[in-house]
Scaffold this active site. Structure first.
Site, PDB file in Angstrom:
ATOM      1  N   ILE A   1      28.539  -5.374  41.541  1.00  0.00           N
ATOM      2  CA  ILE A   1      27.202  -5.551  40.965  1.00  0.00           C
ATOM      3  C   ILE A   1      26.248  -5.379  42.125  1.00  0.00           C
ATOM      4  O   ILE A   1      26.166  -6.219  43.021  1.00  0.00           O
ATOM      5  CB  ILE A   1      27.046  -6.908  40.264  1.00  0.00           C
ATOM      6  CG1 ILE A   1      27.980  -6.966  39.049  1.00  0.00           C
ATOM      7  CG2 ILE A   1      25.596  -7.121  39.822  1.00  0.00           C
ATOM      8  CD1 ILE A   1      27.969  -8.294  38.316  1.00  0.00           C
TER       9      ILE A   1
ATOM     10  N   ARG B   1      23.067 -17.931  49.594  1.00  0.00           N
ATOM     11  CA  ARG B   1      21.939 -18.393  48.773  1.00  0.00           C
ATOM     12  C   ARG B   1      22.148 -19.814  48.251  1.00  0.00           C
ATOM     13  O   ARG B   1      21.194 -20.571  48.101  1.00  0.00           O
ATOM     14  CB  ARG B   1      21.723 -17.452  47.578  1.00  0.00           C
ATOM     15  CG  ARG B   1      21.049 -16.136  47.912  1.00  0.00           C
ATOM     16  CD  ARG B   1      20.788 -15.336  46.643  1.00  0.00           C
ATOM     17  NE  ARG B   1      20.109 -14.072  46.898  1.00  0.00           N
ATOM     18  CZ  ARG B   1      18.794 -13.900  46.897  1.00  0.00           C
ATOM     19  NH1 ARG B   1      17.991 -14.934  46.667  1.00  0.00           N
ATOM     20  NH2 ARG B   1      18.274 -12.710  47.124  1.00  0.00           N
TER      21      ARG B   1
ATOM     22  N   THR C   1      19.710 -12.889  40.373  1.00  0.00           N
ATOM     23  CA  THR C   1      18.798 -13.386  41.406  1.00  0.00           C
ATOM     24  C   THR C   1      17.867 -12.283  41.899  1.00  0.00           C
ATOM     25  O   THR C   1      16.726 -12.556  42.286  1.00  0.00           O
ATOM     26  CB  THR C   1      19.587 -13.981  42.582  1.00  0.00           C
ATOM     27  OG1 THR C   1      20.581 -13.046  43.006  1.00  0.00           O
ATOM     28  CG2 THR C   1      20.270 -15.270  42.182  1.00  0.00           C
ATOM     29  N   THR C   2      18.322 -11.021  41.873  1.00  0.00           N
ATOM     30  CA  THR C   2      17.476  -9.906  42.294  1.00  0.00           C
ATOM     31  C   THR C   2      16.258  -9.753  41.392  1.00  0.00           C
ATOM     32  O   THR C   2      15.245  -9.186  41.802  1.00  0.00           O
ATOM     33  CB  THR C   2      18.302  -8.607  42.307  1.00  0.00           C
ATOM     34  OG1 THR C   2      19.398  -8.776  43.201  1.00  0.00           O
ATOM     35  CG2 THR C   2      17.494  -7.411  42.763  1.00  0.00           C
TER      36      THR C   2
ATOM     37  N   TYR D   1      29.768 -16.121  39.917  1.00  0.00           N
ATOM     38  CA  TYR D   1      29.022 -15.502  41.011  1.00  0.00           C
ATOM     39  C   TYR D   1      29.029 -16.453  42.196  1.00  0.00           C
ATOM     40  O   TYR D   1      28.440 -17.533  42.126  1.00  0.00           O
ATOM     41  CB  TYR D   1      27.598 -15.185  40.551  1.00  0.00           C
ATOM     42  CG  TYR D   1      26.708 -14.508  41.580  1.00  0.00           C
ATOM     43  CD1 TYR D   1      27.217 -13.901  42.726  1.00  0.00           C
ATOM     44  CD2 TYR D   1      25.323 -14.464  41.388  1.00  0.00           C
ATOM     45  CE1 TYR D   1      26.392 -13.284  43.646  1.00  0.00           C
ATOM     46  CE2 TYR D   1      24.485 -13.840  42.299  1.00  0.00           C
ATOM     47  CZ  TYR D   1      25.020 -13.257  43.421  1.00  0.00           C
ATOM     48  OH  TYR D   1      24.196 -12.645  44.327  1.00  0.00           O
TER      49      TYR D   1
ATOM     50  N   LYS E   1      31.862 -12.082  40.722  1.00  0.00           N
ATOM     51  CA  LYS E   1      31.041 -11.320  41.658  1.00  0.00           C
ATOM     52  C   LYS E   1      31.098 -12.089  42.963  1.00  0.00           C
ATOM     53  O   LYS E   1      30.523 -13.173  43.087  1.00  0.00           O
ATOM     54  CB  LYS E   1      29.593 -11.205  41.145  1.00  0.00           C
ATOM     55  CG  LYS E   1      28.666 -10.474  42.112  1.00  0.00           C
ATOM     56  CD  LYS E   1      27.216 -10.511  41.630  1.00  0.00           C
ATOM     57  CE  LYS E   1      26.305  -9.828  42.645  1.00  0.00           C
ATOM     58  NZ  LYS E   1      24.872  -9.919  42.264  1.00  0.00           N
TER      59      LYS E   1
ATOM     60  N   TYR F   1      21.686 -25.576  46.039  1.00  0.00           N
ATOM     61  CA  TYR F   1      20.935 -26.717  46.571  1.00  0.00           C
ATOM     62  C   TYR F   1      21.687 -28.046  46.441  1.00  0.00           C
ATOM     63  O   TYR F   1      21.788 -28.800  47.397  1.00  0.00           O
ATOM     64  CB  TYR F   1      19.545 -26.844  45.935  1.00  0.00           C
ATOM     65  CG  TYR F   1      18.706 -27.897  46.622  1.00  0.00           C
ATOM     66  CD1 TYR F   1      18.121 -27.644  47.856  1.00  0.00           C
ATOM     67  CD2 TYR F   1      18.527 -29.158  46.069  1.00  0.00           C
ATOM     68  CE1 TYR F   1      17.386 -28.619  48.515  1.00  0.00           C
ATOM     69  CE2 TYR F   1      17.789 -30.143  46.718  1.00  0.00           C
ATOM     70  CZ  TYR F   1      17.221 -29.867  47.943  1.00  0.00           C
ATOM     71  OH  TYR F   1      16.509 -30.836  48.588  1.00  0.00           O
TER      72      TYR F   1
END
Length: 296
Positions: free
Chosen positions: A206, A140, A46-47, A135, A164, A109
């Protein structure tokens, strides 16, 4: 999965002023991370602002990372989303031979039930020819993958090898560490919680800030894994302000501001994200100057 222990970094995607990819800067960042002593690279997390990249741009960025790395470190590939079938199709069509593992985020979402999350990752597990890192990042995704679901997946699928965990709840993290099957890795997904996770029995992180300050952050991780609690916490507190600052206006705006300060890339991001404010850049410069003695 020894190669997934220690410090992994979730790489950014640098942009030029016109919004196009800055692949030269990306290669420079990869070398900066490797020179700083990190243990593995993560592409298209996502980064990386991966949701704003076209398929061709993703391929170009991945190729640049692999070329710059030149086989020196393991590379993990982010393949996730909220359309299970689309992910399965990608896994069946993409060449994954260059990657040590996948990093796959819990669906966002849609807000599935715990059974929906389980079935999502079951489908990914059955489609993936390489190991999978789950993850969990409720801030988010809008939903929390509970320990019971993480542990169920870890026990049911041999190729699901790690999580993660970015829930921000150390009790939840410790429950997974306590009850996990042998060999299942728990990796911090929050820079600020990395050391507590390691000292509770986790195996690594991470990281975001780890790509900007790889030597300093990796030193903290190694001290933590070695059980040198006092020295590890000294390093943690030296880095703590920076870990908070880079998320003050969202990720990756903060880490890109740090890269601009280090003259590795520009601070540009893609809408709907906006570049770090001038005030935040000043605070990041003050922190880095005090930490590394970069001339003001």
């Amino acid at each position: 999965m020894e190669q997934l222990k220690g410090t992994g970094v979730a790489l950014v995607t640098p942009f030029k002023e016109d919004g196009s990819l800055d692949l030269s800067a990306l290669r420079a960042i990869v070398n900066h991370c490797i020179d700083g002593g990190i243990d593995y690279l993560v592409a298209m997390g996502t980064t990386a602002e991966s949701v704003t990249l076209t398929a061709d741009e993703k391929d170009s960025a991945i190729q640049a990372i692999l070329e710059a790395n030149a086989g020196r470190l393991p590379v993990v590939l982010g393949v996730g989303g909220n359309n299970t079938q689309q992910i399965v199709t990608e896994l069946r069509s993409r060449d994954l031979t260059s990657f040590a593992a996948l990093l796959s985020v819990s669906p966002y979402y849609n807000r599935p039930t715990q059974e929906g999350i389980y079935q999502h990752f079951k489908a990914i597990s059955e489609a993936s020819p390489i190991p999978i890192i789950l993850y969990n990042v409720p801030g988010r995704t809008g939903s929390n993958m509970l320990p019971v679901t993480t542990l169920r997946l870890a026990n049911d699928f041999e190729n699901i090898v790690a999580i993660k965990e970015a829930c921000g709840n150390l009790i939840q993290i410790m429950e997974i560490i306590e009850k996990r099957p042998k060999g299942f890795l728990v990796l911090s997904g929050d820079d600020i919680n990395t050391l507590p996770t390691l000292l509770a029995g986790g195996e690594g992180v991470i990281s975001v800030i780890g790509q900007g300050l790889p030597a300093e952050f990796t030193q903290m991780v190694r001290l933590g894994l070695a059980g040198d609690v006092k020295a590890a916490y000294n390093q943690h507190y030296a880095l703590q302000e920076g870990m908070q600052l880079i998320f003050e206006e969202g990720n990756p705006a903060g880490i890109k501001a740090l890269f601009e300060l280090l003259e590795l890339s520009k601070a540009f991001v893609r809408l709907p994200l906006v570049e770090a404010s001038a005030n935040l850049k000043i605070k990041i410069k003050s922190f880095v100057t005090s930490l590394t003695k970069i001339p003001a």
